[in-house]
Design a protein around this motif. Sequence first.
Motif, PDB file in Angstrom:
ATOM      1  N   VAL A 127       4.413   7.224 -11.037  1.00 64.62           N
ATOM      2  CA  VAL A 127       3.225   7.711 -11.471  1.00 64.62           C
ATOM      3  C   VAL A 127       1.865   6.770 -11.485  1.00 64.62           C
ATOM      4  CG1 VAL A 127       1.707   9.211 -12.836  1.00 64.62           C
ATOM      5  CG2 VAL A 127       4.043   9.613 -12.482  1.00 64.62           C
ATOM      6  N   ASP A 128       2.479   5.628 -12.176  1.00 63.21           N
ATOM      7  CA  ASP A 128       1.272   4.469 -12.402  1.00 63.21           C
ATOM      8  C   ASP A 128       1.049   3.852 -10.892  1.00 63.21           C
ATOM      9  OD1 ASP A 128      -0.349   2.725 -14.025  1.00 63.21           O
ATOM     10  OD2 ASP A 128       0.935   1.180 -13.563  1.00 63.21           O
ATOM     11  N   LEU A 129       2.078   3.874  -9.923  1.00 62.25           N
ATOM     12  CA  LEU A 129       1.596   3.219  -8.606  1.00 62.25           C
ATOM     13  C   LEU A 129       0.948   4.128  -7.841  1.00 62.25           C
ATOM     14  CD1 LEU A 129       5.331   2.425  -7.440  1.00 62.25           C
ATOM     15  CD2 LEU A 129       3.402   0.863  -7.973  1.00 62.25           C
ATOM     16  N   GLY A 130       0.889   5.521  -8.317  1.00 59.91           N
ATOM     17  CA  GLY A 130      -0.093   6.619  -7.568  1.00 59.91           C
ATOM     18  C   GLY A 130      -1.438   6.158  -7.922  1.00 59.91           C
TER      19      GLY A 130
ATOM     20  N   GLU B 221       0.864  -1.212  -0.073  1.00 56.41           N
ATOM     21  CA  GLU B 221      -0.102  -0.022  -0.053  1.00 56.41           C
ATOM     22  C   GLU B 221       0.841   1.309  -0.071  1.00 56.41           C
ATOM     23  OE1 GLU B 221      -3.119  -0.007   2.943  1.00 56.41           O
ATOM     24  OE2 GLU B 221      -2.845  -2.125   3.267  1.00 56.41           O
ATOM     25  N   LEU B 222       2.108   1.421   0.678  1.00 60.42           N
ATOM     26  CA  LEU B 222       3.058   2.089   0.765  1.00 60.42           C
ATOM     27  C   LEU B 222       4.286   1.760   0.379  1.00 60.42           C
ATOM     28  CD1 LEU B 222       4.086   5.110   1.892  1.00 60.42           C
ATOM     29  CD2 LEU B 222       4.435   3.927   4.043  1.00 60.42           C
ATOM     30  N   VAL B 223       4.863   2.805  -0.614  1.00 58.70           N
ATOM     31  CA  VAL B 223       6.089   2.460  -1.170  1.00 58.70           C
ATOM     32  C   VAL B 223       7.126   3.390  -0.998  1.00 58.70           C
ATOM     33  CG1 VAL B 223       7.405   2.104  -3.362  1.00 58.70           C
ATOM     34  CG2 VAL B 223       4.878   1.326  -3.001  1.00 58.70           C
ATOM     35  N   ILE B 224       8.161   3.038  -0.306  1.00 56.82           N
ATOM     36  CA  ILE B 224       9.193   4.349  -0.010  1.00 56.82           C
ATOM     37  C   ILE B 224      10.441   4.131  -0.757  1.00 56.82           C
ATOM     38  CG2 ILE B 224      10.645   5.426   1.908  1.00 56.82           C
ATOM     39  CD1 ILE B 224       8.647   4.319   4.064  1.00 56.82           C
ATOM     40  N   LEU B 225      10.560   4.932  -1.594  1.00 59.38           N
ATOM     41  CA  LEU B 225      11.959   4.768  -2.464  1.00 59.38           C
ATOM     42  C   LEU B 225      12.926   6.040  -2.191  1.00 59.38           C
ATOM     43  CD1 LEU B 225       9.829   4.150  -5.903  1.00 59.38           C
ATOM     44  CD2 LEU B 225      10.920   2.548  -4.309  1.00 59.38           C
ATOM     45  N   ASP B 226      14.072   5.679  -2.083  1.00 57.64           N
ATOM     46  CA  ASP B 226      15.111   6.520  -1.931  1.00 57.64           C
ATOM     47  C   ASP B 226      16.249   6.646  -2.909  1.00 57.64           C
ATOM     48  OD1 ASP B 226      16.686   8.327  -0.509  1.00 57.64           O
ATOM     49  OD2 ASP B 226      17.886   6.600   0.702  1.00 57.64           O
ATOM     50  N   GLU B 227      16.242   7.619  -3.825  1.00 59.13           N
ATOM     51  CA  GLU B 227      16.774   7.796  -4.900  1.00 59.13           C
ATOM     52  C   GLU B 227      16.725   6.670  -5.875  1.00 59.13           C
ATOM     53  OE1 GLU B 227      18.405  10.610  -5.752  1.00 59.13           O
ATOM     54  OE2 GLU B 227      18.756  11.342  -3.804  1.00 59.13           O
TER      55      GLU B 227
END
Length: 311
Positions: free
Chosen positions: A176-179, A152-158
């Motif tokens: 964008v597609d994940l959103g 549900e939540l994706v955290i992406l660092d760089e």
Amino acid sequence: MTAVDDVVQIRDLTKTYGSLAAVDGVSLTVRRGEVFGFLGPNGAGKTTTLRMLLGLIRPTSGTVSVLGRAAGDPKSLRRIGSLIEGPGFYPYLTGGTNLRTIARYAGVPASGVGPALEAVGLADRAGDKFGSYSLGMKQRLGVAAALLKDPELVILDEPTNGLDPQGMRDMRELIVDLGRQGRTVILSSHLMGEVQQICERVAVIDRGRIVSEGTVEQLRGETELELVATPSDTALATLRALTFVERVRVEDGRLLVSVGVRHTAEITRALVHAGVSVTGVRRAERELEDVFFDLTTHHDGSTDQKELSHV
């Protein structure tokens, strides 16, 4: 906006190491289904904050709620995918085997490996050893690992670190597609143009403190209509007489008008009717990068804080 719409709630979060406050009283909210940009110069506290969100670091003080639970709660971690500071995999295993290993440890079906590889454009390289991957391919495999749990939540660092221009474009489209799928994405990035294109709201952290938070449009501020018109005194008087014009200033022979986009045609029409010759019309907008440097450049003239990285 009610609490049920808030995926992340951070209140007065602080992390100190001796006398150093790596994170100093940070408060912010991330809403369900948005792509949220988290920006800051080198050493500003971005990664420390993200690690506290995942329960990898214990805060000195303050509270963190992620998906309605305390940071690091196993029930919420099952609904989170993350890539922090770069991917770590077994170099002697193939990309596909690495993901299947992670899936087994995470307790999720191996059937998700194929779609995750497809999503990041690595399906045709799944049989190659991770050690043979380029930096960009390693980064994409890290994002694939973050998607394994159908989070549900994706955290992406760089996430675009090391990608070529086409890879960066593909990654932007993926985020964008994940959103669009209803997932919430927290994106830490040093590429202001990238953030400006794909993030709805952003927070800027500097020296451990949030210095600005809002939509990209809010941070960029109002746009100005830039006019080259003669005679300038008639043009200035005409513009100031228009009720919808907020402010007019003169700079290097140009007239800079603070006004909404919808009034551009009305302004040029009013000037022409007043006998003014309009030889140039351009809408000037601040780029997010300019705003970022304004917020993080210090009065002592230091420039090292301008250097961006994934920390």
